[in-house]
Motif scaffolding. Sequence first.
Motif, PDB file in Angstrom:
ATOM      1  N   GLY A 141       0.785  -1.230   0.000  1.00 57.72           N
ATOM      2  CA  GLY A 141       0.000   0.000   0.000  1.00 57.72           C
ATOM      3  C   GLY A 141       0.812   1.273   0.000  1.00 57.72           C
ATOM      4  N   PHE A 142       2.099   1.186  -0.314  1.00 57.40           N
ATOM      5  CA  PHE A 142       2.949   2.379  -0.234  1.00 57.40           C
ATOM      6  C   PHE A 142       2.470   3.484  -1.173  1.00 57.40           C
ATOM      7  CE2 PHE A 142       4.939   0.311  -3.865  1.00 57.40           C
ATOM      8  CZ  PHE A 142       5.409   1.360  -4.648  1.00 57.40           C
ATOM      9  N   GLU A 143       1.868   3.117  -2.304  1.00 60.21           N
ATOM     10  CA  GLU A 143       1.453   4.112  -3.306  1.00 60.21           C
ATOM     11  C   GLU A 143       0.457   5.121  -2.731  1.00 60.21           C
ATOM     12  OE1 GLU A 143       1.952   0.087  -5.469  1.00 60.21           O
ATOM     13  OE2 GLU A 143       1.075   0.828  -3.589  1.00 60.21           O
ATOM     14  N   SER A 144      -0.348   4.678  -1.771  1.00 63.66           N
ATOM     15  CA  SER A 144      -1.391   5.548  -1.219  1.00 63.66           C
ATOM     16  C   SER A 144      -0.819   6.720  -0.415  1.00 63.66           C
ATOM     17  CB  SER A 144      -2.332   4.735  -0.326  1.00 63.66           C
ATOM     18  OG  SER A 144      -1.647   4.256   0.824  1.00 63.66           O
ATOM     19  N   LEU A 145       0.464   6.657  -0.090  1.00 66.39           N
ATOM     20  CA  LEU A 145       1.083   7.699   0.730  1.00 66.39           C
ATOM     21  C   LEU A 145       1.786   8.773  -0.095  1.00 66.39           C
ATOM     22  CD1 LEU A 145       2.670   5.397   3.474  1.00 66.39           C
ATOM     23  CD2 LEU A 145       0.581   6.745   3.661  1.00 66.39           C
ATOM     24  N   GLU A 146       1.698   8.669  -1.415  1.00 66.84           N
ATOM     25  CA  GLU A 146       2.465   9.585  -2.268  1.00 66.84           C
ATOM     26  C   GLU A 146       2.129  11.050  -1.993  1.00 66.84           C
ATOM     27  OE1 GLU A 146       3.341  10.661  -6.966  1.00 66.84           O
ATOM     28  OE2 GLU A 146       2.283   8.805  -6.453  1.00 66.84           O
ATOM     29  N   ASP A 147       0.862  11.416  -2.074  1.00 68.38           N
ATOM     30  CA  ASP A 147       0.499  12.826  -1.893  1.00 68.38           C
ATOM     31  C   ASP A 147       0.882  13.335  -0.509  1.00 68.38           C
ATOM     32  OD1 ASP A 147      -0.529  12.884  -4.439  1.00 68.38           O
ATOM     33  OD2 ASP A 147      -2.614  12.610  -3.820  1.00 68.38           O
ATOM     34  N   GLU A 148       0.642  12.514   0.521  1.00 66.89           N
ATOM     35  CA  GLU A 148       0.951  12.925   1.889  1.00 66.89           C
ATOM     36  C   GLU A 148       2.428  13.239   2.066  1.00 66.89           C
ATOM     37  OE1 GLU A 148       1.168  10.938   6.380  1.00 66.89           O
ATOM     38  OE2 GLU A 148      -0.118  10.018   4.850  1.00 66.89           O
ATOM     39  N   TYR A 149       3.298  12.375   1.551  1.00 70.36           N
ATOM     40  CA  TYR A 149       4.734  12.564   1.775  1.00 70.36           C
ATOM     41  C   TYR A 149       5.322  13.603   0.828  1.00 70.36           C
ATOM     42  CZ  TYR A 149       5.446   9.254   5.515  1.00 70.36           C
ATOM     43  OH  TYR A 149       5.437   8.651   6.750  1.00 70.36           O
ATOM     44  N   ARG A 150       4.766  13.745  -0.348  1.00 65.71           N
ATOM     45  CA  ARG A 150       5.242  14.830  -1.220  1.00 65.71           C
ATOM     46  C   ARG A 150       4.877  16.183  -0.614  1.00 65.71           C
ATOM     47  NH1 ARG A 150       7.521  13.224  -5.837  1.00 65.71           N
ATOM     48  NH2 ARG A 150       6.821  11.333  -6.892  1.00 65.71           N
ATOM     49  N   ASP A 151       3.658  16.284  -0.080  1.00 71.84           N
ATOM     50  CA  ASP A 151       3.247  17.541   0.550  1.00 71.84           C
ATOM     51  C   ASP A 151       4.064  17.820   1.810  1.00 71.84           C
ATOM     52  OD1 ASP A 151       1.347  17.862  -1.399  1.00 71.84           O
ATOM     53  OD2 ASP A 151      -0.334  17.148  -0.183  1.00 71.84           O
ATOM     54  N   ARG A 152       4.326  16.779   2.596  1.00 69.82           N
ATOM     55  CA  ARG A 152       5.044  16.958   3.859  1.00 69.82           C
ATOM     56  C   ARG A 152       6.435  17.542   3.627  1.00 69.82           C
ATOM     57  NH1 ARG A 152       5.751  11.951   7.966  1.00 69.82           N
ATOM     58  NH2 ARG A 152       3.466  12.032   7.731  1.00 69.82           N
ATOM     59  N   TYR A 153       7.112  17.088   2.573  1.00 74.46           N
ATOM     60  CA  TYR A 153       8.502  17.519   2.344  1.00 74.46           C
ATOM     61  C   TYR A 153       8.647  18.406   1.101  1.00 74.46           C
ATOM     62  CZ  TYR A 153       9.343  13.985   5.872  1.00 74.46           C
ATOM     63  OH  TYR A 153       9.303  13.251   7.039  1.00 74.46           O
ATOM     64  N   ASP A 154       7.501  18.847   0.552  1.00 76.98           N
ATOM     65  CA  ASP A 154       7.493  19.771  -0.590  1.00 76.98           C
ATOM     66  C   ASP A 154       8.330  19.222  -1.751  1.00 76.98           C
ATOM     67  OD1 ASP A 154       6.829  22.043  -2.014  1.00 76.98           O
ATOM     68  OD2 ASP A 154       8.487  23.228  -1.215  1.00 76.98           O
ATOM     69  N   LEU A 155       7.960  18.033  -2.208  1.00 76.75           N
ATOM     70  CA  LEU A 155       8.689  17.346  -3.270  1.00 76.75           C
ATOM     71  C   LEU A 155       7.848  17.274  -4.544  1.00 76.75           C
ATOM     72  CD1 LEU A 155       9.997  14.337  -1.138  1.00 76.75           C
ATOM     73  CD2 LEU A 155      11.240  16.439  -1.695  1.00 76.75           C
ATOM     74  N   ALA A 248      13.653  -0.752  -2.798  1.00 76.97           N
ATOM     75  CA  ALA A 248      13.375   0.133  -3.931  1.00 76.97           C
ATOM     76  C   ALA A 248      13.047  -0.681  -5.178  1.00 76.97           C
ATOM     77  CB  ALA A 248      14.575   1.051  -4.190  1.00 76.97           C
ATOM     78  N   MET A 249      13.754  -1.771  -5.377  1.00 78.32           N
ATOM     79  CA  MET A 249      13.463  -2.639  -6.516  1.00 78.32           C
ATOM     80  C   MET A 249      12.052  -3.210  -6.411  1.00 78.32           C
ATOM     81  SD  MET A 249      17.078  -4.729  -6.910  1.00 78.32           S
ATOM     82  CE  MET A 249      16.643  -5.526  -8.465  1.00 78.32           C
ATOM     83  N   ALA A 250      11.701  -3.714  -5.221  1.00 78.25           N
ATOM     84  CA  ALA A 250      10.377  -4.298  -5.025  1.00 78.25           C
ATOM     85  C   ALA A 250       9.275  -3.266  -5.218  1.00 78.25           C
ATOM     86  CB  ALA A 250      10.287  -4.919  -3.633  1.00 78.25           C
ATOM     87  N   ALA A 251       9.604  -1.989  -4.970  1.00 74.37           N
ATOM     88  CA  ALA A 251       8.640  -0.907  -5.160  1.00 74.37           C
ATOM     89  C   ALA A 251       8.609  -0.417  -6.608  1.00 74.37           C
ATOM     90  CB  ALA A 251       8.968   0.256  -4.225  1.00 74.37           C
ATOM     91  N   GLY A 252       9.445  -0.992  -7.460  1.00 74.22           N
ATOM     92  CA  GLY A 252       9.441  -0.631  -8.873  1.00 74.22           C
ATOM     93  C   GLY A 252      10.138   0.666  -9.197  1.00 74.22           C
ATOM     94  N   LYS A 253      11.110   1.039  -8.371  1.00 75.67           N
ATOM     95  CA  LYS A 253      11.835   2.282  -8.599  1.00 75.67           C
ATOM     96  C   LYS A 253      13.098   2.027  -9.429  1.00 75.67           C
ATOM     97  CE  LYS A 253       8.821   4.360  -6.102  1.00 75.67           C
ATOM     98  NZ  LYS A 253       7.841   5.305  -6.688  1.00 75.67           N
TER      99      LYS A 253
END
Length: 327
Positions: A141-155, A248-253
């Motif tokens: 479920g890591f994908e669901s956290l994208e907006d939260e963590y991008r907003d948190r660190y302004d990425l 990172a590999m398992a996450a498809g990065k």
Amino acid sequence: MKISHYFELESHVTGGIHESVVHQRKMLDRLDLTYTTEPTLEADVFHCNLMGPRSVWYARQARSKGVPVVANTHVTAEDFGDSFRFTNALAKPLKPYLEWAYGLADALVCPSEYNLDLIETYTDVPTTVVSNGVDRSKLAGFESLEDEYRDRYDLESPTVFLVGHVIKRKGLKTFVELARRLPDLDFAWFGPLDLSLKGRETTALIENAPENCTFTGYVDDIRGAYAAGDIFCFPTHEENEGIALLEAMAAGKPLLVRDIETFSWLEDGEDCLKVAENGVDGFEAALERLRDPALREQLGSNAVARSEEFSLEAVANQYQSLYEEVV
């Protein structure tokens, strides 16, 4: 079969060693093996993960009582340097100590072929390569956290990122210099800072990093790092394996790594991009290539497929076989 699966200083040691032990115990649970985390000789195998003085004492006692000793070779003198304050000074006397300590084992577990080659210069104890593995359930479920963590660190995408303790050995100088050369890209290093434990050079690099280079410190949910990051940039100079890289590999990065022996199993242009050992120019050129979403997608997809061989399910049976061999 009962295993004494001991991790000396368990409440104090963090990072890759701690994660490896967590993975091992999940594998033991999967194998339905009986084990205790306490050091005891009332077991069929004494398995230690950090050869501190207490582990050494139990290993010597185990040998005298005919209990086989298995030890993981998480620590080498080569890997110890450029980590925290005073570790460079300690690295030189550490090697003869480890030569003696690892020599007490009946079997050594090395996380990679590179680590095995190093350990064979320490002792002639039989060695086996067993990956630290990657726990896919940890990333669920890591994908669901994208907006939260991008907003948190302004990425903003594409974000160049790294996961783990912020230490010089992992390529801190290269990471900061890349951010300085590529001001239109965001760089984020997710992981503990521990500034009080760092030397002056490391502290200066962190404190004088450009505005587009973020050091998050400890994050409460590491899945957020893999959600917010787009390019896993790992310019480490020395690594025994690299659990964060496997994650990172398992996450498809897509991976960008320094071309060191540890990563010889990775294929340049297939599941990663590799950069020659010296210089920042190669990393800069590679990041320019990785601006292409199609290339990132290709490398990331191949990395996911390759990571399957490091799943806990795939690795677990190797421990079963090793225990059976030494008993």
